[in-house]
Structure formats: C-alpha cells, structure tokens
Design a protein around this motif. Structure first.
Motif, mmCIF file in Angstrom:
data_model
loop_
_atom_site.group_PDB
_atom_site.id
_atom_site.type_symbol
_atom_site.label_atom_id
_atom_site.label_comp_id
_atom_site.label_asym_id
_atom_site.label_seq_id
_atom_site.Cartn_x
_atom_site.Cartn_y
_atom_site.Cartn_z
ATOM 1 N N THR A 1 7.609 6.120 9.510
ATOM 2 C CA THR A 1 8.175 5.442 8.346
ATOM 3 C C THR A 1 7.580 5.981 7.056
ATOM 4 O OG1 THR A 1 8.475 3.417 9.665
ATOM 5 C CG2 THR A 1 8.541 3.193 7.268
ATOM 6 N N ILE A 2 6.265 6.195 7.041
ATOM 7 C CA ILE A 2 5.603 6.723 5.843
ATOM 8 C C ILE A 2 6.137 8.114 5.499
ATOM 9 C CG2 ILE A 2 3.392 7.515 4.925
ATOM 10 C CD1 ILE A 2 2.049 5.261 6.490
ATOM 11 N N ARG A 3 6.268 8.967 6.508
ATOM 12 C CA ARG A 3 6.752 10.320 6.267
ATOM 13 C C ARG A 3 8.189 10.308 5.756
ATOM 14 N NH1 ARG A 3 6.652 14.131 11.375
ATOM 15 N NH2 ARG A 3 8.263 12.611 11.950
ATOM 16 N N TRP A 4 9.010 9.424 6.304
ATOM 17 C CA TRP A 4 10.409 9.336 5.864
ATOM 18 C C TRP A 4 10.495 8.903 4.405
ATOM 19 C CZ3 TRP A 4 13.521 4.974 4.603
ATOM 20 C CH2 TRP A 4 14.894 5.247 4.497
ATOM 21 N N LEU A 5 9.736 7.875 4.029
ATOM 22 C CA LEU A 5 9.761 7.398 2.654
ATOM 23 C C LEU A 5 9.093 8.391 1.705
ATOM 24 C CD1 LEU A 5 9.018 3.604 3.134
ATOM 25 C CD2 LEU A 5 11.161 4.657 2.442
ATOM 26 N N ARG B 1 13.053 11.909 -5.309
ATOM 27 C CA ARG B 1 13.487 11.108 -6.456
ATOM 28 C C ARG B 1 12.446 11.061 -7.572
ATOM 29 N NH1 ARG B 1 18.044 8.272 -5.348
ATOM 30 N NH2 ARG B 1 18.698 8.146 -3.174
ATOM 31 N N LEU B 2 11.175 11.084 -7.206
ATOM 32 C CA LEU B 2 10.119 10.961 -8.212
ATOM 33 C C LEU B 2 9.437 12.287 -8.528
ATOM 34 C CD1 LEU B 2 8.416 7.657 -6.964
ATOM 35 C CD2 LEU B 2 10.255 7.919 -8.649
ATOM 36 N N GLY B 3 9.403 13.176 -7.551
ATOM 37 C CA GLY B 3 8.689 14.427 -7.740
ATOM 38 C C GLY B 3 9.559 15.637 -7.950
ATOM 39 N N GLY B 4 10.887 15.459 -7.971
ATOM 40 C CA GLY B 4 11.777 16.588 -8.198
ATOM 41 C C GLY B 4 11.891 17.539 -7.025
ATOM 42 N N GLY B 5 11.515 17.110 -5.849
ATOM 43 C CA GLY B 5 11.596 17.959 -4.683
ATOM 44 C C GLY B 5 12.996 18.011 -4.107
ATOM 45 N N PRO B 6 13.184 18.819 -3.080
ATOM 46 C CA PRO B 6 14.510 18.896 -2.446
ATOM 47 C C PRO B 6 14.844 17.604 -1.721
ATOM 48 C CG PRO B 6 12.884 20.088 -1.149
ATOM 49 C CD PRO B 6 12.192 19.677 -2.419
ATOM 50 N N PRO B 7 16.109 17.302 -1.551
ATOM 51 C CA PRO B 7 16.483 16.086 -0.826
ATOM 52 C C PRO B 7 16.025 16.157 0.622
ATOM 53 C CG PRO B 7 18.398 17.480 -1.209
ATOM 54 C CD PRO B 7 17.277 18.068 -2.007
ATOM 55 N N PRO B 8 15.557 15.046 1.166
ATOM 56 C CA PRO B 8 15.079 15.068 2.553
ATOM 57 C C PRO B 8 16.226 15.310 3.521
ATOM 58 C CG PRO B 8 15.184 12.820 1.734
ATOM 59 C CD PRO B 8 15.474 13.711 0.562
ATOM 60 N N ARG B 9 15.882 15.923 4.621
ATOM 61 C CA ARG B 9 16.892 16.188 5.645
ATOM 62 C C ARG B 9 17.293 14.884 6.331
ATOM 63 N NH1 ARG B 9 15.076 20.851 9.617
ATOM 64 N NH2 ARG B 9 17.164 20.288 10.417
ATOM 65 N N LYS B 10 18.581 14.696 6.459
ATOM 66 C CA LYS B 10 19.079 13.514 7.141
ATOM 67 C C LYS B 10 19.053 13.751 8.650
ATOM 68 C CE LYS B 10 22.166 12.059 3.410
ATOM 69 N NZ LYS B 10 23.570 11.717 3.053
ATOM 70 N N LEU C 1 0.820 -1.206 0.000
ATOM 71 C CA LEU C 1 0.000 0.000 0.000
ATOM 72 C C LEU C 1 0.857 1.260 0.000
ATOM 73 C CD1 LEU C 1 -2.865 -0.910 2.519
ATOM 74 C CD2 LEU C 1 -3.083 -0.519 0.055
ATOM 75 N N LEU C 2 1.964 1.212 0.727
ATOM 76 C CA LEU C 2 2.852 2.370 0.772
ATOM 77 C C LEU C 2 3.473 2.632 -0.598
ATOM 78 C CD1 LEU C 2 4.264 4.585 2.336
ATOM 79 C CD2 LEU C 2 5.939 2.900 3.132
ATOM 80 N N ALA C 3 3.941 1.578 -1.248
ATOM 81 C CA ALA C 3 4.541 1.736 -2.578
ATOM 82 C C ALA C 3 3.511 2.240 -3.587
ATOM 83 C CB ALA C 3 5.136 0.402 -3.041
ATOM 84 N N LEU C 4 2.307 1.682 -3.541
ATOM 85 C CA LEU C 4 1.261 2.126 -4.458
ATOM 86 C C LEU C 4 0.881 3.581 -4.198
ATOM 87 C CD1 LEU C 4 -1.119 -0.978 -4.595
ATOM 88 C CD2 LEU C 4 0.363 -0.118 -6.412
ATOM 89 N N GLY C 5 0.746 3.929 -2.921
ATOM 90 C CA GLY C 5 0.360 5.290 -2.581
ATOM 91 C C GLY C 5 1.369 6.312 -3.061
ATOM 92 N N LEU C 6 2.659 6.021 -2.866
ATOM 93 C CA LEU C 6 3.695 6.962 -3.296
ATOM 94 C C LEU C 6 3.829 7.010 -4.811
ATOM 95 C CD1 LEU C 6 6.443 6.234 -0.611
ATOM 96 C CD2 LEU C 6 4.777 8.098 -0.656
#
Length: 209
Positions: free
Chosen positions: A82-86, A93-102, A16-21
């Motif tokens: 976990t959902i928010r992190w992914l 990677r898919l939407g061209g947004g800024p890289p997530p904060r580590k 479900l997570l993969a499909l949703g994203l």
C-alpha cells in the motif's frame, strides 16, 4: 480497549503515511520521510504487545484479540504494498514524476497480478495463524480459546477466497475488448497481396498469363 487500539493504529497508519509523503515531496526532506514511514511497523508492534499484555493480565480471549491478530497479519502482508502504491501516486502528483503503472487488466498479465496478491494473502494469513496459535498455547487450559480458534478459520477462509479469485483469472482470463485493440487502416494492403515484378506482373521480355 483492544478495538480502540486497532482503530488508533489504523488512523495512525494513514496519518504517518500522509505526513511521510508530504514531507518527502513537498518539503523535499527525504530522510525525515524515511523515519516517518519506518514508524509504521511500530504501530503493529505496539498492538501486538498490548494484546499479549491484556491476555497475560487475565483477560478472557475474545473476538477483539482475534481481530487484532488478523489486522497485524494484514498490515504485515499488504502494508508495504500500500505504501509503495501511494508513493508512486504522490511522486506523480506532488513530485512531477511519471504516472504510476496501472495493474494489468486482461489476459495472463492480470492472472499473474492476482496470483501475487494471493501470495500476499497467504503470507498475511500465515502470520495471523502463527500468532493465533501462540496465543492459544499462551492461554492454555486456563481460558476459553474458542474465539481464537474461530479467527484461525477466518484466516484460512480469507486465503481461500483470495485463491479462488486468482484461480478465476487463470481459468477464465479476461479478454481485452475489441474497442481497445489498435485500429487497422482500411487503406492498407498487406504486402503479401501486392504484386511483385517478375512474378505477379509481366516483366520486360517475358510473358504474362
């Protein structure tokens, strides 16, 4: 049956997570992605109901029921995290947004990060303890609840392990290595060492030491 359902819920969570994203960032169907991601808690609800029905039908309380409750507690506490992190990685990677904060790696910032993870573990452990206690009361004296009690101690030990990890980062904070610090310009001379006219150098009409 309960173990098979736990595995099915775990697989369903990631599917479900993969499909949703994918729907959100590849097809740009934001509402559909929200519906898919909102189905995640339904999996835990189904697992809880099936576990309760299994006990109601006379099944002897076992490690399978305790494991199911621990899984529910874990997903309640860490599922959204976990959902928010992914989602941040998918947006990059898919939407061209800024890289997530580590997450921070050193000092007090890392200690605060670990403390927040410990609080999540406390919340998840508390959920598991409450559900396990409800199961113990539900079974009552008609069955052996020792396995449920043992999983309560597993929840307590898990909270303690997370707490010790968080405490270690507070008592012994990791220091940033020297190679990661900004390099200094060897040609730079601090202002305090530079002579100022009228003080360190002779001024017109004055005297120098």
């Amino acid at each position: 049956m309960v173990v098979a359902l736990i595995i099915a819920c775990e697989v369903g969570f990631w599917v479900l997570l993969a499909l949703g994203l994918a729907v959100r960032y590849l097809l740009k169907w934001r509402r559909t992605s929200v519906v898919l991601l909102l189905c995640e808690p339904v999996l835990e609800l189904v697992l809880f109901v099936v576990t309760a029905i299994d006990l109601k039908n006379g099944a002897e309380p076992s490690w399978e029921h305790g494991l199911a409750v621990l899984y529910i507690g874990y997903t309640v506490a860490f599922g959204h995290y976990t959902i928010r992190w992914l989602d941040g990685h998918a947006a990059h990677r898919l939407g061209g947004g800024p890289p997530p904060r580590k997450p921070p790696r050193y000092g007090r910032a890392r200690a605060r990060h670990e403390a927040k993870l410990w609080l999540r573990a406390v919340f998840g452990g508390a959920v598991a303890l409450v559900l396990l206690q409800l199961a113990v009361w539900y079974v009552g004296d008609s069955g052996d609840v020792s396995s449920l009690r043992s999983f309560q101690w597993v929840a307590v030990r898990t909270i303690g392990i997370y707490g010790l990890i968080a405490l270690s980062y507070t008592v012994w904070p990791r220091k940033e290595p020297a190679s990661a610090l900004p390099a200094r310009d060897p040609q730079h001379v601090p202002d305090a060492l530079v002579g100022r006219p009228g003080k360190d150098a002779a001024s017109p009409g004055g005297h120098s030491n």
